[in-house]
Scaffold this active site. Structure first.
Site, mmCIF file in Angstrom:
data_model
loop_
_atom_site.group_PDB
_atom_site.id
_atom_site.type_symbol
_atom_site.label_atom_id
_atom_site.label_comp_id
_atom_site.label_asym_id
_atom_site.label_seq_id
_atom_site.Cartn_x
_atom_site.Cartn_y
_atom_site.Cartn_z
ATOM 1 C CG HIS A 307 -110.567 38.972 92.650
ATOM 2 N ND1 HIS A 307 -111.698 39.354 93.325
ATOM 3 C CD2 HIS A 307 -110.949 38.102 91.697
ATOM 4 C CE1 HIS A 307 -112.727 38.716 92.806
ATOM 5 N NE2 HIS A 307 -112.310 37.948 91.816
ATOM 6 C CG ASP A 364 -109.140 33.781 85.129
ATOM 7 O OD1 ASP A 364 -109.757 32.724 84.988
ATOM 8 O OD2 ASP A 364 -109.684 34.901 85.102
#
Ligand code: ACO
Length: 428
Positions: A307, A364
């Site tokens: 991320h 996700d």
């Protein structure tokens, strides 16, 4: 800390004020940089060090794994709130009273009918079209049917545009899915809660009444809340920058949907499930895929890992992992994909490549497993993300407009040819 940043360029030194947020984040305010230095700008590919705005909506601390909407922790919201309350808080600043929530919901319901002619546009898409492309187009098309949503000169116009899109967007989401499945398009029912109605619109079959499973409703509420905002990510920045030209809300959202579609952003949830399926079909050898992810000559990345901001853990991933276990358990589903996902996570968490680069599962990584258990087709996963992110995009767009932010227009460092003469085509 001194309140001033000093910059030395050759012989000359310049001073710039520091600005501090309510969580003590410090930024150098460089708005006078170009003028003071006779044309020097900053360059920051991917905006890794650049703040594009000041915002009161969402706080996240990537090092500590903290995420808060309007000051409320994501853990508490996921446990106690419902999606519509969270949407209200994001858009208007505080959690609503019961009366405010009732009015908000009633206003949304009163605007939820979509012009029937939108169905003609939907019909023109091939069934093979990706739902994100369809959703982006239909959201943009809504502008044509609601021209008053473009010029938002008053708070009232703005409010009307906001409740309109919150009412119509879930209808478009459900129609996008139903069209692919060859099911008749429907509207659900205004007697239901916001999230219950989404489920009914998506899953009701033409020949039987739809019973809403409380397990699925709670799981969807939680997933939508976890996706509802994430400060200045790629799609949100897109919504703000498109809106900064005073394009209308629906057009700005349509651009945001396109930005979310990519596999490095919201499209990762679809990519994760496809990756897990591929690993399963290939005999479940997670080590082979770990090696591929680490091989710099192989473009493969471990989807759902890493991320831009979280360098410790993604708090949403923790909540979703737990929810995935609970939902599958409650629904009595055994999904080998969940075991493969847990195996990959375990290996990555002790692998120096991932540890050194601070790569952890993101939001996700597990969400697709829950969506699949709910019966949502893989291609619709990113659409579900968009449904959750809608209030965040709206809140950010509203903040940008109310703050009267200038049009977003970055600069560049030109690296092309210097002036050269035109050569006639026969002489080239
Ligand atoms: N698998 C393998 N290696 C990775 C991964 C991954 N998933 N993510 C990052 N890396 C490596 C990079 O190769 C790079 O290695 P290097 O330093 O040896 O060159 C290093 O980690 C840093 O990666 P960057 O791409 O520079 O990090 P950035 O902050 O630009 O990208 C991103 C973040 C796009 C999320 C990236 O981690 C990624 O592609 N992840 C997979 C896709 C994904 O899950 N996206 C969803 C993000 S969450 C969201 O949008 C909702």
């Amino acid at each position: 800390m001194s309140e001033i940043a000093k910059l030395q360029i050759g012989e000359n030194s310049y001073e710039f004020p520091l600005t501090k947020g309510t969580e003590n984040e410090v930024a150098i305010d460089i708005k006078t940089l170009r003028g003071a230095t006779n044309g020097v700008i900053t360059i920051d590919r991917g905006f890794k060090n650049t703040g594009s705005c000041e915002s009161e909506i969402t706080f996240l601390d990537g090092e500590k794994g903290v995420l808060r909407y309007r000051g409320y922790s994501i853990e508490e919201l996921a446990e106690k709130a419902d999606f519509l309350e969270v949407a209200y808080a994001l858009i208007f600043g505080n959690l609503p009273t019961q009366e405010q929530l009732n009015k908000f919901h009633a206003d949304i319901k009163s605007k939820s009918v979509v012009d029937d002619d939108i169905k003609k546009i939907l019909d023109a898409f091939p069934k093979t079209a990706h739902p994100m492309g369809v959703l982006s187009s239909l959201t943009s098309a809504l502008t044509a049917f609601n021209p008053s949503s473009v010029n938002v000169d008053s708070e009232e116009d703005m409010y009307n545009s906001i409740v309109k899109i919150l009412g119509k967007f879930p209808v478009l989401v459900s129609w996008t899915m139903r069209k692919k499945q060859g099911l008749p398009l429907n509207y659900g029912s205004t007697s239901l809660g916001y999230v219950e109605n989404i489920l009914k619109m998506m899953f009701e079959q033409p020949n039987e009444s739809y019973e809403i499973s409380p397990i699925i409703k709670d799981a969807l509420d939680k997933l939508l809340i976890l996706h509802a905002d994430h400060e200045q990510n790629c799609s949100t920045s897109t919504v703000r920058i498109v809106g900064s030209s005073h394009a209308g809300l629906f057009a700005s959202l349509s651009a945001g949907i396109s930005a979310l579609w990519g596999p490095l952003h919201g499209g990762a949830n679809q990519a994760v499930l496809e990756m897990l399926e591929a690993i399963k079909a290939d005999g479940g050898d997670t080590k082979k895929y770990m090696a591929k992810a680490k091989d710099k000559n192989d473009p493969f990345r471990l989807m759902g890992f890493g991320h831009r901001v979280y360098k410790n853990f993604d708090p949403r991933a923790r909540i979703i992992k737990k929810a995935a276990d609970e939902v599958l358990n409650d629904l009595g589903i055994e999904d080998p994909i969940l075991d493969i996902a847990k195996g990959l996570e375990q290996e990555a968490l002790s692998d120096p490549y991932f540890v050194d680069r601070k790569l952890y599962p993101n939001v996700d990584f597990y969400s697709g497993i829950i969506y699949r258990a709910m019966g949502i087709p893989v291609e619709m996963f990113t659409v579900m993300f968009a449904l959750g992110r809608l209030p965040g995009w709206i809140a950010q767009w509203k903040e940008m407009r109310l703050n009267k932010e200038p049009i977003g227009r970055p600069r560049q460092v030109y690296t092309g040819e210097n002036l050269r003469s035109f050569v006639e085509i026969e002489n080239r």
